[in-house]
Design an enzyme around this catalytic site. Structure first.
Site, PDB file in Angstrom:
ATOM      1  N   SER A 100       0.859  -1.181   0.000  1.00  0.00           N
ATOM      2  CA  SER A 100       0.000   0.000   0.000  1.00  0.00           C
ATOM      3  C   SER A 100       0.894   1.229   0.000  1.00  0.00           C
ATOM      4  CB  SER A 100      -0.894   0.008   1.247  1.00  0.00           C
ATOM      5  OG  SER A 100      -1.519   1.268   1.430  1.00  0.00           O
ATOM      6  N   TYR A 135      -2.087  -1.380  10.514  1.00  0.00           N
ATOM      7  CA  TYR A 135      -2.158  -1.450   9.059  1.00  0.00           C
ATOM      8  C   TYR A 135      -0.899  -0.903   8.390  1.00  0.00           C
ATOM      9  CZ  TYR A 135      -3.814  -1.039   4.277  1.00  0.00           C
ATOM     10  OH  TYR A 135      -3.930  -1.155   2.913  1.00  0.00           O
TER      11      TYR A 135
END
Length: 317
Positions: free
Chosen positions: A164, A176
């Site tokens: 990401s 995350y």
């Protein structure tokens, strides 16, 4: 001078365009194993590669997801139930893959399975909240890769890891961003190690795309749950207004996020089928125009940009 520079840049772009258009031969004989195929990127990629003629082996968390995927694809596609957080499930899936690919080996592994919640300011979370995400997004990637790596090496194939842009610049707390930084490090080291064996390792670094696990609704529920479990001291420090502003900023994602998941799966497909894939793909306008440039800026400038657009705690100095 400028003319010469323009010619060199033009020749470089032309060469890159030509190289990236070259496609691997005998795609219909190649097996690709994809994790997280119940929905989102994994489901779309599985259907996309099936249409392309590849032999897709799809790892799904639930039987319902597997059944739905089979109903949308050809008989070539096969599914297996896979929970990347359980070593026994990963080992069983790896053995299942080995039985199907045989002596041909595994051309492609796509580590797509991932979750985004719980996400909240770090002080609102517990150690277990971090572990929950790291188990799927990082340790799951490592476990699956190590179990099927001999098959990929045999085919001199590809490992495609879904990271990401939050693996380049951490804009919020929780596991995350941390997990995606870890995927970046794992991929970099793996790429160098496997280059000796003709295996290519590719990273996909999407911006914000709306899927079942990254929808504003999921993120809002996660934020509210983390607030509910926070201590009275933390609630006093941050205040209800901070929570409300944070929830409003999450809701705004609904209008700014990209819903065309094919921008991501097209990059994955190219990484698997091109003779000369890129090392990194960054699908999404926000990734290219905002987050990647931010990752190259000095830290104090990034901090100022984040402060400018973030809610303030009630007890901030």
């Amino acid at each position: 001078m400028w003319l010469h520079l323009a010619v060199l840049v033009g020749l470089f772009c032309l060469l890159r365009w030509y190289r990236e258009r070259q496609v691997v031969s005998h795609l219909r004989d190649k097996f690709v194993f994809i994790t997280g195929c119940d929905s989102g990127f994994g489901s779309l990629l599985a259907r996309q590669l099936d249409l392309r003629g590849l032999r897709v082996l799809a790892g799904c968390l639930t039987e319902q997801g597997a059944e739905q995927l089979r109903s949308q694809t050809s008989d070539r596609l096969q599914t297996v139930i896979l929970d990347v957080t359980k070593p026994e499930s990963v080992a069983a899936a790896a053995e299942w893959v080995k039985e199907r690919v045989g002596d041909r080996g595994l051309w492609g592994l796509v580590n797509n399975a991932g979750i985004s919640a719980p996400t909240a300011p770090n002080e609102w979370l517990t150690k277990q909240d971090f572990v929950k995400i790291l188990d799927v997004n990082l340790l799951g990637v490592i476990d699956v890769t190590l179990n099927v790596l001999p098959l990929v090496r045999k085919a001199r194939g590809r490992v495609v890891n879904v990271s990401s842009v939050m693996g380049r610049v951490a804009l919020f707390g929780g596991g995350y961003c941390m997990s995606k930084y870890g995927v970046e490090a794992f991929s970099d080291s793996l790429r160098r190690e496997l280059s000796y064996f003709g295996v290519k390792v590719v990273m996909i670094e999407p911006g914000y795309f709306k899927t079942t696990v990254t929808s504003p609704k999921v993120l809002s529920q996660s934020l509210q749950a983390s607030w509910n479990q926070a201590s009275p001291e933390i609630k006093e420090l941050y205040g209800e207004k901070f929570l409300a502003n944070f929830l409003n900023s999450v809701d705004l994602l609904e209008t700014t996020c990209c819903q065309d998941l094919s921008l991501v799966t097209d990059c994955m497909e190219h990484a698997l089928t091109a003779c000369h894939p890129r090392t990194r793909y960054s699908p999404g306008w926000d990734a290219k125009l905002i987050y990647l440039p931010m990752s190259y800026l000095p830290s104090f400038l990034v901090d100022l940009m984040v402060y400018w657009n973030s809610p303030q705690p009630a007890k901030a100095l």
